[in-house]
Design an enzyme around this catalytic site. Structure first.
Site, PDB file in Angstrom:
ATOM      1  N   ILE A  71       0.844  -1.208   0.000  1.00  0.00           N
ATOM      2  CA  ILE A  71       0.000   0.000   0.000  1.00  0.00           C
ATOM      3  C   ILE A  71       0.880   1.258   0.000  1.00  0.00           C
ATOM      4  O   ILE A  71       0.604   2.212  -0.729  1.00  0.00           O
ATOM      5  CB  ILE A  71      -0.943   0.011   1.229  1.00  0.00           C
ATOM      6  CG1 ILE A  71      -1.785  -1.276   1.291  1.00  0.00           C
ATOM      7  CG2 ILE A  71      -1.834   1.251   1.205  1.00  0.00           C
ATOM      8  CD1 ILE A  71      -2.687  -1.524   0.111  1.00  0.00           C
ATOM      9  N   CYS A 130       7.022  -0.621   8.541  1.00  0.00           N
ATOM     10  CA  CYS A 130       6.355  -0.785   7.241  1.00  0.00           C
ATOM     11  C   CYS A 130       7.380  -1.193   6.188  1.00  0.00           C
ATOM     12  O   CYS A 130       8.368  -0.480   5.987  1.00  0.00           O
ATOM     13  CB  CYS A 130       5.656   0.502   6.822  1.00  0.00           C
ATOM     14  SG  CYS A 130       4.912   0.352   5.174  1.00  0.00           S
TER      15      CYS A 130
HETATM   16  C1  SIN Z   1       1.372  -0.115   3.960  1.00  0.00           C
HETATM   17  O1  SIN Z   1       0.669   0.919   4.020  1.00  0.00           O
HETATM   18  O2  SIN Z   1       2.202  -0.282   3.065  1.00  0.00           O
HETATM   19  C2  SIN Z   1       1.199  -1.183   4.979  1.00  0.00           C
HETATM   20  C3  SIN Z   1       1.503  -0.702   6.332  1.00  0.00           C
HETATM   21  C4  SIN Z   1       2.521  -1.492   7.053  1.00  0.00           C
HETATM   22  O3  SIN Z   1       2.897  -2.584   6.642  1.00  0.00           O
HETATM   23  O4  SIN Z   1       2.997  -1.019   8.082  1.00  0.00           O
END
Ligand code: SIN
Length: 301
Positions: A71, A130
């Site tokens: 994401i 993340c």
């Molecule tokens: C994302 O927004 O890429 C996922 C969030 C995460 O893995 O901390």
């Protein structure tokens, strides 16, 4: 009936089942399916200082027993979060733990100071794990940097602090110890495992960002191992995350040493799962003639 209440240092929860950041939106999306007041807590999607568009699509791909996502912390920024989401969230009758990510310590500190002034938040979860963003400091893979961000946030606000840790390290125990020494009230583990999907016919990665984070049942044994290892070595409350979808999963994480759990990927296919397992947890403790969930936590032999 057995007591479900847990305390993770300064963080008090009415029961140990929370919903994980990034899998529950900002709760509005789930209101048709979930009695929020039954939850131990809600952790909304990570917020950053400024709005972010996130990574190019495709951003999710289903795998055998799991989900890969890239994401990239898509969100509307902290101003919008405080103005538009927090007032709604604080009416839901459960603990609201804001999840924040910054590119450097100063960004974490500035956001923590602002959220510390919001009356009614139960805590802050620091997303130092993340796998889908680049260009910032990789706090979660370096014990000194993890400690620095936890200590700095702790000095900037009075909210209980949870450090959300990555499994993509040689020793999650070392990072957990650093976060604990720096004053974290709890550590949540684990965030997703770095993975990849390939469309071999096109000779291309499936995800727009090439790599992504794997979650869901596929990672449960790996996450359980991390929780167990940290619980055996570090004196810090743990919130277990990783493929939790059933009452047996919840029981396993609590017995391994987690004081609470977060349900994540399962929310996507069964939004009511958390409320169901909370009822099942109460019933199971009664069957065992336990007066409190605390009797179960870390009871592995
Ligand atoms: C994302 O927004 O890429 C996922 C969030 C995460 O893995 O901390």
């Amino acid at each position: 009936m057995a007591s479900l209440a847990v305390s993770l240092k300064r963080l008090q929860l009415k029961n140990p089942v929370l919903v994980a950041s990034g899998t529950f939106g900002y709760a509005r999306e789930m209101q048709a399916y979930v009695d929020f007041s039954k939850l131990g807590g809600i952790i909304p999607k990570t917020v950053t200082p400024l709005p972010r568009r996130g990574n190019p699509p495709p951003r999710t791909v289903e795998t055998a027993s799991g989900l890969l996502n890239s994401i990239g912390l898509d969100n509307d920024g902290i101003d919008y979060f405080i103005e538009s989401h927090v007032p709604y969230l604080l009416e839901l009758g459960t603990a609201i733990i804001a999840n924040i990510a910054g590119k450097n310590v100063e960004e974490f500190v500035r956001m923590a100071a602002r959220l510390g002034d919001v009356e009614g938040l139960a805590g802050l979860e620091l997303n130092i794990s993340c796998p889908n963003v680049s260009g910032g400091v990789d706090f979660g893979t370096n014990p000194e940097m993890a400690a620095d961000v936890v200590r700095s946030v702790r000095n900037a606000c009075d909210l209980p602090i949870i450090a959300k840790l990555t499994p993509n390290v040689t020793s999650v125990v070392t990072i957990a110890q650093a976060a604990a020494d720096a004053g974290a009230d709890a550590v949540s583990l684990v965030n997703t495992f770095l993975g990849m999907a390939i469309d071999w016919r096109r000779r291309k990665p499936v995800l727009g960002n090439k790599l992504g984070g794997l979650s869901g049942p596929a990672i449960k044994p790996l996450a359980l191992r991390c929780v167990y290892q940290v619980a055996q070595s570090v004196d810090v409350p743990i919130i277990g995350i990783g493929g939790i979808a059933t009452i047996d999963d919840v029981m396993e994480f609590l017995v391994a040493g987690a004081s609470a759990v977060q349900i994540g990927t399962a929310n996507f296919y069964n939004p009511g799962v958390s409320v169901n397992v909370i009822a099942e947890l109460a019933a199971t403790l009664d069957e065992l003639h336990f007066s409190s969930v605390l009797d179960l936590i870390g009871s592995i032999e």
